[in-house]
Design a protein around this motif. Structure first.
Motif, PDB file in Angstrom:
ATOM      1  N   GLY A  65       0.814  -1.215   0.000  1.00 56.26           N
ATOM      2  CA  GLY A  65       0.000   0.000   0.000  1.00 56.26           C
ATOM      3  C   GLY A  65       0.844   1.261   0.000  1.00 56.26           C
ATOM      4  N   ASP A  69       1.395   4.169  -2.991  1.00 56.88           N
ATOM      5  CA  ASP A  69       1.190   5.604  -2.730  1.00 56.88           C
ATOM      6  C   ASP A  69       2.368   6.432  -3.228  1.00 56.88           C
ATOM      7  OD1 ASP A  69      -1.279   5.343  -1.502  1.00 56.88           O
ATOM      8  OD2 ASP A  69      -0.439   5.224   0.517  1.00 56.88           O
ATOM      9  N   ARG A  78      -1.295   2.702  -9.124  1.00 51.29           N
ATOM     10  CA  ARG A  78      -1.830   1.398  -8.717  1.00 51.29           C
ATOM     11  C   ARG A  78      -1.650   0.320  -9.786  1.00 51.29           C
ATOM     12  NH1 ARG A  78      -1.836   3.752  -3.861  1.00 51.29           N
ATOM     13  NH2 ARG A  78      -3.199   5.568  -3.795  1.00 51.29           N
ATOM     14  N   THR A 128      -8.001   0.110  -3.531  1.00 51.75           N
ATOM     15  CA  THR A 128      -7.597   1.493  -3.274  1.00 51.75           C
ATOM     16  C   THR A 128      -8.076   2.414  -4.392  1.00 51.75           C
ATOM     17  OG1 THR A 128      -5.643   0.729  -2.070  1.00 51.75           O
ATOM     18  CG2 THR A 128      -5.642   3.011  -2.817  1.00 51.75           C
ATOM     19  N   GLU A 132     -10.577   5.992  -4.753  1.00 53.74           N
ATOM     20  CA  GLU A 132     -10.108   7.232  -5.370  1.00 53.74           C
ATOM     21  C   GLU A 132     -10.928   7.655  -6.580  1.00 53.74           C
ATOM     22  OE1 GLU A 132      -5.352   6.709  -4.251  1.00 53.74           O
ATOM     23  OE2 GLU A 132      -6.169   5.789  -6.081  1.00 53.74           O
ATOM     24  N   GLN A 339     -14.248   3.067   4.509  1.00 48.03           N
ATOM     25  CA  GLN A 339     -12.787   3.173   4.444  1.00 48.03           C
ATOM     26  C   GLN A 339     -12.364   4.408   3.656  1.00 48.03           C
ATOM     27  OE1 GLN A 339     -10.725  -0.268   2.965  1.00 48.03           O
ATOM     28  NE2 GLN A 339     -12.121  -1.674   3.976  1.00 48.03           N
ATOM     29  N   ALA A 340     -12.976   4.579   2.489  1.00 42.92           N
ATOM     30  CA  ALA A 340     -12.614   5.710   1.636  1.00 42.92           C
ATOM     31  C   ALA A 340     -12.891   7.042   2.336  1.00 42.92           C
ATOM     32  CB  ALA A 340     -13.391   5.633   0.319  1.00 42.92           C
ATOM     33  N   VAL A 343     -10.155   7.957   4.835  1.00 39.27           N
ATOM     34  CA  VAL A 343      -8.951   8.509   4.214  1.00 39.27           C
ATOM     35  C   VAL A 343      -9.079  10.032   4.069  1.00 39.27           C
ATOM     36  CG1 VAL A 343      -7.490   8.487   2.149  1.00 39.27           C
ATOM     37  CG2 VAL A 343      -8.452   6.352   3.011  1.00 39.27           C
ATOM     38  N   ALA A 355      -4.160   6.708   0.280  1.00 36.69           N
ATOM     39  CA  ALA A 355      -5.191   5.673   0.415  1.00 36.69           C
ATOM     40  C   ALA A 355      -4.591   4.279   0.446  1.00 36.69           C
ATOM     41  CB  ALA A 355      -6.196   5.793  -0.732  1.00 36.69           C
ATOM     42  N   GLY A 356      -3.479   4.069  -0.280  1.00 36.30           N
ATOM     43  CA  GLY A 356      -2.858   2.754  -0.298  1.00 36.30           C
ATOM     44  C   GLY A 356      -2.410   2.314   1.087  1.00 36.30           C
ATOM     45  N   TYR A 358      -3.649   3.318   3.981  1.00 38.83           N
ATOM     46  CA  TYR A 358      -4.830   3.034   4.796  1.00 38.83           C
ATOM     47  C   TYR A 358      -5.469   1.703   4.419  1.00 38.83           C
ATOM     48  CZ  TYR A 358      -4.999   7.411   7.369  1.00 38.83           C
ATOM     49  OH  TYR A 358      -4.726   8.422   8.250  1.00 38.83           O
ATOM     50  N   PHE A 359      -5.631   1.458   3.120  1.00 37.38           N
ATOM     51  CA  PHE A 359      -6.228   0.191   2.703  1.00 37.38           C
ATOM     52  C   PHE A 359      -5.308  -0.976   3.048  1.00 37.38           C
ATOM     53  CE2 PHE A 359      -9.357   2.713   0.726  1.00 37.38           C
ATOM     54  CZ  PHE A 359     -10.427   1.886   0.402  1.00 37.38           C
TER      55      PHE A 359
END
Length: 441
Positions: A65, A69, A78, A128, A132, A339-340, A343, A355-356, A358-359
């Motif tokens: 993750g 990022d 990604r 992720t 986004e 989750q999103a 972030v 976000a990467g 966090y995920f």
């Protein structure tokens, strides 16, 4: 970023979930019991090996993750990881699902670790990206719902294909081989369509210093609460998934073919239940809808501890699969959408699109929970005298029923208490988006 995506783009994005799910269910449900009956292995050994492989899997999530990022965005932050993970997952799935006659403990450990690595390289950047694609509170739920819908379809493939092939070819080994062949064919196609049609939002690589990153994580109160909820909910979902075949065959006295029917009913109910739950909670904040779905499934699932080997129990369990399964889609889609939103708390506080990370941390919590569930449940069953390939006494069967039905319900109740007054609701999210908008001007 708050645009409403056309169905073709959502299908191209969500479609990658189909082959991933077709592999995910067998890895969790079918593979451990299959290896537990192989010469030189048992439920205790397999539980420890899968636990070890899962611990390795847990470590890779925040690493991959964070790397995604911080990857320069020339080809997308990604996408390169998804491309890298595809051949790794294909190779590992083949060796894992088509083992030779002399495959033993080391074989299971190595190829399980390889499969989990390939899976994470694809799945983590993939989910992720879903966070986004939009900054809109409700559009995020729409994106995750499409992904989870394809996951349910992939799960149906994982149920029907091995059952049909196993019946025609004479055993579970042929069914697992069919899943491997399906993945080898479907995954490259799905990845190709994803790379061609699914948009990856433009974003610069994260350059937040490590010390500042740690400070932002520690200050993010919704994140801390959600990651604990994910840890607990992952254990509650992982226990019945890992013990499903044992429960159906040993407690209900049903065949593996009947187990496939139960799974098909369960996941078809998930497809049917998703729009119903979204309609029920259309004006609610996401966390309250998530709590309602968990409370409903707990109320249904508690009845599993009353079942035994008779026709009445088969009927009751079918109803549990219908009503409990109706909650699966919303449980997955709503949680991913939250989750999103969490972030955004980080971004508004000074983060820059991490976000990467966090995920990865959420994935780490979920996988750790499942690893602990499997690593504890299988050895406990072995200590209780449970026999994966034959008859077991009353103590072993009671232990199985308690691990399968009673413990997950208790955990779900704890998650509801934790999430009921979650601070990031619809109004708070609107405040965060206005703050992020001012930062980016």
């Amino acid at each position: 970023m708050s645009r409403r995506y056309p169905l073709s783009r959502l299908a191209s994005y969500g479609g990658l979930g189909l082959p991933l799910a077709a592999l995910g269910l067998p890895l969790t449900v079918f593979l451990p019991p299959f290896y537990a009956q192989m010469p030189g292995l048992n439920t205790g050994i397999v539980g420890v090996l899968i636990f070890a492989a899962r611990l390795f899997d847990v470590i890779t999530d925040p690493v991959i993750g964070t790397l995604s990022d911080r990857t320069p965005a020339r080809f997308g932050r990604r996408r390169p990881y998804i491309v890298l993970g595809t051949p790794i997952l294909m190779l590992a799935a083949w060796f894992l699902f088509v083992p030779g006659a002399h495959a033993g403990a080391l074989y299971l450990l190595i190829w399980s670790m390889a499969a989990y690595l390939g899976w994470t390289l694809i799945y983590l950047p993939y989910t992720t990206m879903g966070a986004e694609l939009s900054t809109d509170y409700d559009e995020r739920t729409r994106v995750t719902a499409w992904r989870e819908g394809f996951f349910v379809l992939g799960t149906m493939v994982a149920i029907v294909l091995p059952a049909a092939v196993g019946k025609l070819a004479g055993g579970p080994a042929a069914g697992l081989a069919a899943i491997a062949v399906f993945l080898l064919l479907a995954l490259p196609i799905a990845v190709g369509l994803f790379l061609w049609r699914a948009p990856e939002p433009d974003a610069a690589a994260s350059n937040v210093a490590w010390a500042e990153s740690a400070r932002l994580l520690a200050a993010n109160k919704p994140f801390r609460r959600l990651v604990v909820a994910y840890l607990l909910n992952g254990a509650a979902n992982g226990l019945p998934a890992a013990l499903f075949l044992f429960f159906v065959q040993s407690v209900l006295g049903a065949s593996q073919a009947t187990a496939g029917i139960f799974l098909a009913i369960y996941f078809l109910s998930a497809v049917a239940g998703l729009p119903v739950w979204f309609w029920i909670g259309r004006h609610w904040s996401k966390h309250r809808l998530w709590c309602a779905s968990m409370a409903f499934v707990a109320a249904m699932f508690i009845f599993t501890i009353t079942l035994s080997d008779n026709t009445y129990s088969i009927i009751v369990y079918t109803l549990i699969c219908i009503f409990g399964g109706s909650c699966l889609g919303v449980d997955q889609a709503i949680a991913a959408s939250i989750q999103a939103d969490v972030v955004d708390e980080d971004t508004a506080a000074g983060g820059d699109g991490r976000a990467g990370l966090y995920f990865g941390l959420w994935g780490m919590a979920t996988k750790l929970a499942f690893a602990v569930a499997l690593g504890i449940a299988y050895p406990i069953l072995w200590l209780a005298g449970f026999n994966a390939g034959g008859p077991s006494d009353a103590t072993a069967l009671w232990t199985l029923a308690a691990l399968y039905g009673l413990l997950p319900v208790a955990i779900k109740i704890g998650v509801i208490v934790l999430i009921w007054d979650f601070p990031l609701d619809r109004d708070r999210h609107a405040v965060l988006q206005r703050s992020i908008g001012r930062i980016r001007r």
